[in-house]
Design an enzyme around this catalytic site. Structure first.
Site, PDB file in Angstrom:
ATOM      1  N   GLU A 167     -22.286  -3.530 -64.117  1.00 28.86           N
ATOM      2  CA  GLU A 167     -22.977  -2.517 -63.324  1.00 28.86           C
ATOM      3  C   GLU A 167     -22.242  -2.208 -62.034  1.00 28.86           C
ATOM      4  O   GLU A 167     -21.815  -3.111 -61.327  1.00 28.86           O
ATOM      5  CB  GLU A 167     -24.397  -3.001 -62.952  1.00 28.86           C
ATOM      6  CG  GLU A 167     -25.268  -3.299 -64.141  1.00 28.86           C
ATOM      7  CD  GLU A 167     -26.635  -3.862 -63.739  1.00 28.86           C
ATOM      8  OE1 GLU A 167     -27.022  -3.744 -62.558  1.00 28.86           O
ATOM      9  OE2 GLU A 167     -27.301  -4.421 -64.611  1.00 28.86           O
ATOM     10  N   GLU A 210     -29.423   1.912 -68.973  1.00 32.68           N
ATOM     11  CA  GLU A 210     -30.126   1.966 -67.690  1.00 32.68           C
ATOM     12  C   GLU A 210     -29.934   3.298 -66.979  1.00 32.68           C
ATOM     13  O   GLU A 210     -30.196   3.415 -65.785  1.00 32.68           O
ATOM     14  CB  GLU A 210     -29.680   0.798 -66.813  1.00 32.68           C
ATOM     15  CG  GLU A 210     -30.000  -0.533 -67.489  1.00 32.68           C
ATOM     16  CD  GLU A 210     -29.630  -1.750 -66.674  1.00 32.68           C
ATOM     17  OE1 GLU A 210     -29.132  -1.579 -65.544  1.00 32.68           O
ATOM     18  OE2 GLU A 210     -29.848  -2.870 -67.162  1.00 32.68           O
ATOM     19  N   LYS A 343     -36.254 -11.776 -61.775  1.00 38.39           N
ATOM     20  CA  LYS A 343     -36.692 -11.080 -62.987  1.00 38.39           C
ATOM     21  C   LYS A 343     -37.910 -11.818 -63.517  1.00 38.39           C
ATOM     22  O   LYS A 343     -37.790 -12.969 -63.945  1.00 38.39           O
ATOM     23  CB  LYS A 343     -35.584 -11.108 -64.053  1.00 38.39           C
ATOM     24  CG  LYS A 343     -34.383 -10.229 -63.710  1.00 38.39           C
ATOM     25  CD  LYS A 343     -33.297 -10.403 -64.752  1.00 38.39           C
ATOM     26  CE  LYS A 343     -32.194  -9.365 -64.587  1.00 38.39           C
ATOM     27  NZ  LYS A 343     -31.008  -9.698 -65.406  1.00 38.39           N
ATOM     28  N   SER A 370     -35.571  -7.157 -59.896  1.00 37.14           N
ATOM     29  CA  SER A 370     -34.823  -6.441 -60.935  1.00 37.14           C
ATOM     30  C   SER A 370     -35.656  -6.119 -62.166  1.00 37.14           C
ATOM     31  O   SER A 370     -36.528  -6.876 -62.576  1.00 37.14           O
ATOM     32  CB  SER A 370     -33.623  -7.297 -61.359  1.00 37.14           C
ATOM     33  OG  SER A 370     -32.975  -6.745 -62.489  1.00 37.14           O
ATOM     34  N   SER A 373     -32.753  -4.454 -69.009  1.00 38.71           N
ATOM     35  CA  SER A 373     -32.173  -3.267 -69.660  1.00 38.71           C
ATOM     36  C   SER A 373     -33.116  -2.670 -70.700  1.00 38.71           C
ATOM     37  O   SER A 373     -33.115  -1.464 -70.939  1.00 38.71           O
ATOM     38  CB  SER A 373     -30.810  -3.595 -70.265  1.00 38.71           C
ATOM     39  OG  SER A 373     -30.888  -4.764 -71.034  1.00 38.71           O
TER      40      SER A 373
END
EC number: 4.2.1.11
Length: 434
Positions: A167, A210, A343, A370, A373
């Site tokens: 990313e 994403e 997460k 976060s 995906s």
């Protein structure tokens, strides 16, 4: 108010894979939550229970997790008559019923689905917005709007290009508020699309899981160059910085790293952790890179420690920590990184997510909330980031509805807070610092 009924079902995530959705009923109404799923999964995270029945959804069905909720968890929670505001008590009960270290009996996806729905119900029970309820659960008196980290160029396991690093993100830290940060992000995104189209052709502007672009470039530096150009064209050079998620565990090969891991294997091109660290330092020198996530493999502790001590930027642990308090404690002791990637589905309950966040913050770390995906239209993490005051969130590019659902919820929260809204801005690493 106690739980009247819980019903779980299989729905679909943004990649067309099944995931768990939970409906929880109290006398105040219906509360619904859906669970996300990741592509690159850490070996130390809580277990996402899949059916492994190859005749159905390529083995990715979640009917077992759904059944665990409907047949075991639901009756237990309904019969106990617990109040939905008792988040910790309810989460603990589910974890004890599961009885495994990594939630492998029921599945973290089962426990989390119920946990999220309970949290939403608890907010309504108290008559407060979800972000305020989360702030209360975490012991925070303030709430803060985060800087969004938009993942606008995709590589790694998220994209079919040659790019090794997963990313490339833009963070509009110079914005005055969240709404302006969204505008800056969207404008840079559209400029980036044009830059990529001119340089690589229209098919290079197809988007990844994403919402970011996945042009077929090999050099990671080229990704940074594209961002720098787009930020400049949009006129925001002084307001936007860059973040990266390398997801290096994906290309770790016997103690070394393969930056061309999507091509046929050739050990002669592998590089050492020190060489990789030097590459990052050249990025930091030549571009406004202020944050790097998972720069090394999840067990390459020495490389992490050395890099964090010398890089002078935010070093984010995701695969390293998997939001797991034990791994976080080890990383704190070894000074392996200085920011936690939070997460909720890596640990598998709201209570443990809050504990992980508090543990990181208590040790002077930053925390970035976060998405995964494989996402859904659920917006829980938007309220979570505001209530936990972490100051930073990554939930994809300003593209694809499952990503925008979170950003749009943050816009609504900022609007609701009105003149009381605080935006993390350049203090995104420690937004509560006075």
């Amino acid at each position: 108010m106690s739980i009247l009924k819980i019903h779980a079902r299989e729905i679909f995530d943004s990649r067309g894979n099944p995931t768990v959705e939970v409906d929880l009923f109290t006398s105040k109404g219906l509360f619904r939550a859906a669970v996300p799923s990741g592509a690159s999964t850490g070996i130390y995270e809580a277990l996402e229970l899949r059916d492994n029945d190859k005749t159905r959804y390529m083995g990715k069905g979640v009917s077992k997790a759904v059944e665990h909720i409907n047949k075991t968890i639901a009756p237990a929670l309904v019969s106990k008559k617990l109040n939905v505001t008792e988040q910790e008590k309810i989460d603990k009960l589910m974890i004890e019923m599961d009885g495994t270290e990594n939630k492998s009996k029921f599945g973290a996806n089962a426990i989390l689905g119920v946990s999220l729905a309970v949290c939403k119900a608890g907010a309504v029970e108290k008559g407060v917005p979800l972000y305020r309820h989360i702030a209360d659960l975490a012991g925070n008196s303030e709430v803060i709007l985060p800087v969004p980290a938009f993942n606008v160029i995709n590589g790694g396991s998220h994209a079919g290009n040659k790019l090794a690093m997963q990313e490339f993100m833009i963070l509009p830290v110079g914005a005055a508020n969240f709404r302006e940060a969204m505008r800056i992000g969207a404008e840079v995104y559209h400029n980036l699309k044009n830059v990529i189209k001119e340089k690589y052709g229209k098919d290079a502007t197809n988007v990844g899981d994403e919402g970011g672009f996945a042009p077929n470039i090999l050099e990671n530096k080229e990704g940074l160059e594209l961002l720098k150009t787009a930020i400049g064209k949009a006129g925001y050079t002084d307001k936007v910085v860059i973040g990266m998620d390398v997801a290096a565990s994906e290309f770790f090969r016997s103690g070394k790293y393969d930056l061309d891991f999507k091509s046929p294997d050739d050990p002669s091109r592998y590089i050492s952790p020190d060489q990789l660290a030097d590459l990052y330092k050249s990025f930091i020198k030549d571009y406004p890179v202020v944050s790097i996530e998972d720069p090394f493999d999840q067990d390459d502790w020495g490389a992490w420690q050395k890099f964090t001590a010398s890089a002078g930027i935010q070093v984010v642990g995701d695969d390293l920590t998997v939001t797991n308090p034990k791994r976080i404690a080890k990383a704190v002791n070894e000074k392996s990184c200085n920011c936690l990637l939070l997460k909720v589905n890596r640990i598998g309950s709201v209570t443990e997510s809050l504990q992980a966040c508090k543990l990181a913050q208590a040790n002077g770390w930053g925390v970035m909330v976060s998405h995964r995906s494989g996402e859904t239209e659920d917006t829980f993490i938007a309220d979570l980031v505001v209530g936990l005051c972490t100051g930073q969130i990554k939930t994809g590019a300003p593209c694809r509805s499952e990503r925008l659902a979170k950003y749009n919820q943050l816009l609504r929260i900022e609007e609701e807070l009105g003149s009381k809204a605080k935006f993390a801005g350049r203090n995104f690493r420690n937004p509560l610092a006075k």
